[in-house]
Design an enzyme around this catalytic site. Structure first.
Site, PDB file in Angstrom:
ATOM      1  N   ASP A  45     -45.990 145.974 -20.967  1.00 43.86           N
ATOM      2  CA  ASP A  45     -45.275 146.576 -19.840  1.00 43.86           C
ATOM      3  C   ASP A  45     -43.802 146.781 -20.218  1.00 43.86           C
ATOM      4  OD1 ASP A  45     -44.546 143.915 -19.770  1.00 43.86           O
ATOM      5  OD2 ASP A  45     -44.968 143.627 -17.636  1.00 43.86           O
ATOM      6  N   SER A  46     -43.432 146.344 -21.424  1.00 41.90           N
ATOM      7  CA  SER A  46     -42.134 146.709 -21.996  1.00 41.90           C
ATOM      8  C   SER A  46     -41.995 148.223 -22.073  1.00 41.90           C
ATOM      9  CB  SER A  46     -41.976 146.099 -23.393  1.00 41.90           C
ATOM     10  OG  SER A  46     -43.096 146.416 -24.212  1.00 41.90           O
ATOM     11  N   ASP A  84     -51.263 145.118 -21.103  1.00 47.36           N
ATOM     12  CA  ASP A  84     -50.575 144.253 -20.142  1.00 47.36           C
ATOM     13  C   ASP A  84     -50.996 144.588 -18.723  1.00 47.36           C
ATOM     14  OD1 ASP A  84     -48.949 142.283 -21.173  1.00 47.36           O
ATOM     15  OD2 ASP A  84     -47.145 143.538 -21.255  1.00 47.36           O
ATOM     16  N   LYS A 112     -53.601 141.177 -20.727  1.00 47.26           N
ATOM     17  CA  LYS A 112     -52.642 140.075 -20.792  1.00 47.26           C
ATOM     18  C   LYS A 112     -51.966 139.899 -19.439  1.00 47.26           C
ATOM     19  CE  LYS A 112     -48.694 140.284 -23.413  1.00 47.26           C
ATOM     20  NZ  LYS A 112     -47.637 140.193 -22.396  1.00 47.26           N
ATOM     21  N   GLU A 114     -49.057 137.200 -17.199  1.00 44.74           N
ATOM     22  CA  GLU A 114     -47.975 136.222 -17.344  1.00 44.74           C
ATOM     23  C   GLU A 114     -48.069 135.129 -16.292  1.00 44.74           C
ATOM     24  OE1 GLU A 114     -44.207 138.249 -17.067  1.00 44.74           O
ATOM     25  OE2 GLU A 114     -44.679 139.618 -18.709  1.00 44.74           O
ATOM     26  N   GLU A 181     -43.329 133.166 -25.563  1.00 44.58           N
ATOM     27  CA  GLU A 181     -42.089 133.940 -25.721  1.00 44.58           C
ATOM     28  C   GLU A 181     -40.861 133.076 -25.474  1.00 44.58           C
ATOM     29  OE1 GLU A 181     -42.100 137.741 -23.760  1.00 44.58           O
ATOM     30  OE2 GLU A 181     -39.938 138.040 -24.012  1.00 44.58           O
TER      31      GLU A 181
HETATM   32  O1  KIV Z   1     -44.481 143.841 -22.833  1.00 36.02           O
HETATM   33  C1  KIV Z   1     -44.351 143.392 -23.970  1.00 36.02           C
HETATM   34  O2  KIV Z   1     -43.883 144.078 -24.915  1.00 36.02           O
HETATM   35  C2  KIV Z   1     -44.763 142.016 -24.232  1.00 36.02           C
HETATM   36  C3  KIV Z   1     -44.497 141.418 -25.578  1.00 36.02           C
HETATM   37  C4  KIV Z   1     -43.045 141.237 -25.800  1.00 36.02           C
HETATM   38  C5  KIV Z   1     -45.240 140.152 -25.795  1.00 36.02           C
HETATM   39  O3  KIV Z   1     -45.314 141.403 -23.352  1.00 36.02           O
HETATM   40 NA    NA Z   2     -45.246 142.370 -21.339  1.00 30.64          NA
END
Ligand code: KIV
Ligand code: NA
Length: 263
Positions: A45-46, A84, A112, A114, A181
């Site tokens: 989600d970055s 994500d 993924k 969090e 992280e």
């Molecule tokens: O969204 C992302 O890029 C991430 C990584 C930094 C692990 O979750």
């Molecule tokens: Na992320």
């Protein structure tokens, strides 16, 4: 080409071979990273920050992650495609499942999310329904407004113990992988030693089972503030191919992360 799967990653950990993960958002980079032997492509989600210019990951939607996931899935041949689940998309087990199905339909092999032990029920709900899960602990960017900024986590004995208990609960609930992280290297090692599943570190020290970076950081194209754990692998290279290959080699031979990238 042989497909990388959850069991492949478990076997890499058993064999003591480091796992390589990078974020990826489109088909061309997916093909390139796949060629370079990156084992896991994360549609992070970055993307809200590096592709869309938002100042956090919070505005990202399931539809946006699904769009980029479909592109990455079309571009890659053997890498495991990890998507994500964005902010607000897994507040209940049922909502998490409904949104995970959208990402799996788009081409994800694993999702993924969090958070700690509170997510164990959700992880079980997903894995019982054949959605493989990667958990994410330590600095969890979707919680930036609760954490009060992008800060190193797990520095006190109490928070370190909590993180380890969370990791065990998520593993017991069926998680296949765990991203760690921005935590002290010692805690990255302790957590990895405590678990059977592979851990993937980003600012979590050299003793995790593998490493991940945001591709824009690796290539030195993200204009924002550079975190301590970031290394620009374009330095000294003349192509993106060479930079990605240098990252893969450095993770495999243990030269990345170095002390200067760790907490
Ligand atoms: O969204 C992302 O890029 C991430 C990584 C930094 C692990 O979750
Ligand atoms: Na992320």
């Amino acid at each position: 080409v042989k497909a990388i799967t959850g069991p492949t990653l478990a076997q890499l950990r058993v064999n003591g071979e480091k796992i390589t993960m990078l974020t990826c958002y489109d088909a061309s980079f997916a093909a390139l990273m796949d060629r370079c032997g990156v084992e896991v492509l994360l549609i992070g989600d970055s993307l809200g920050m590096v592709c869309n210019g938002h100042s956090s990951t919070l505005p990202v939607t399931v539809e946006e992650v699904a769009y980029h996931t479909a592109a990455v899935a079309r571009g890659s041949k053997s890498a495991l495609v990890l998507a994500d689940m964005p902010f607000g998309s897994y507040a209940t087990p049922q909502a998490a499942f409904d949104n995970a199905v959208k990402l799996m339909r788009a081409g994800a092999h694993m999702v993924k999310l969090e958070g700690g032990a509170w997510l164990a029920e959700t992880v079980r709900f997903l894995t019982e329904r054949s959605v493989p899960v990667c958990a994410h602990l330590g600095l969890t960017p979707q919680s930036v407004h609760q954490l009060g900024g992008y800060k190193v986590q797990g520095k006190t004995l109490e928070s370190a113990d909590l993180l380890k208990a969370d990791a065990l609960a998520l593993q017991a609930a069926g998680a296949t992988l765990l991203v760690l992280e921005a935590i002290p290297s010692a805690l990255g090692k302790e957590t990895t030693d405590l678990l059977a599943i592979p851990t993937i570190g980003i600012g979590a020290g050299p003793d995790c089972s593998g490493q991940v970076l945001v591709m824009h950081d690796l290539l030195g194209v993200f204009p924002g503030r550079k975190a301590r754990f970031v290394k620009n692998f374009m330095d000294g290279q003349t192509s993106i191919d060479a930079a990605i290959s240098a990252y893969v080699s450095a993770v495999k031979d243990g030269s990345f992360p170095a002390l200067e990238h760790c907490f």
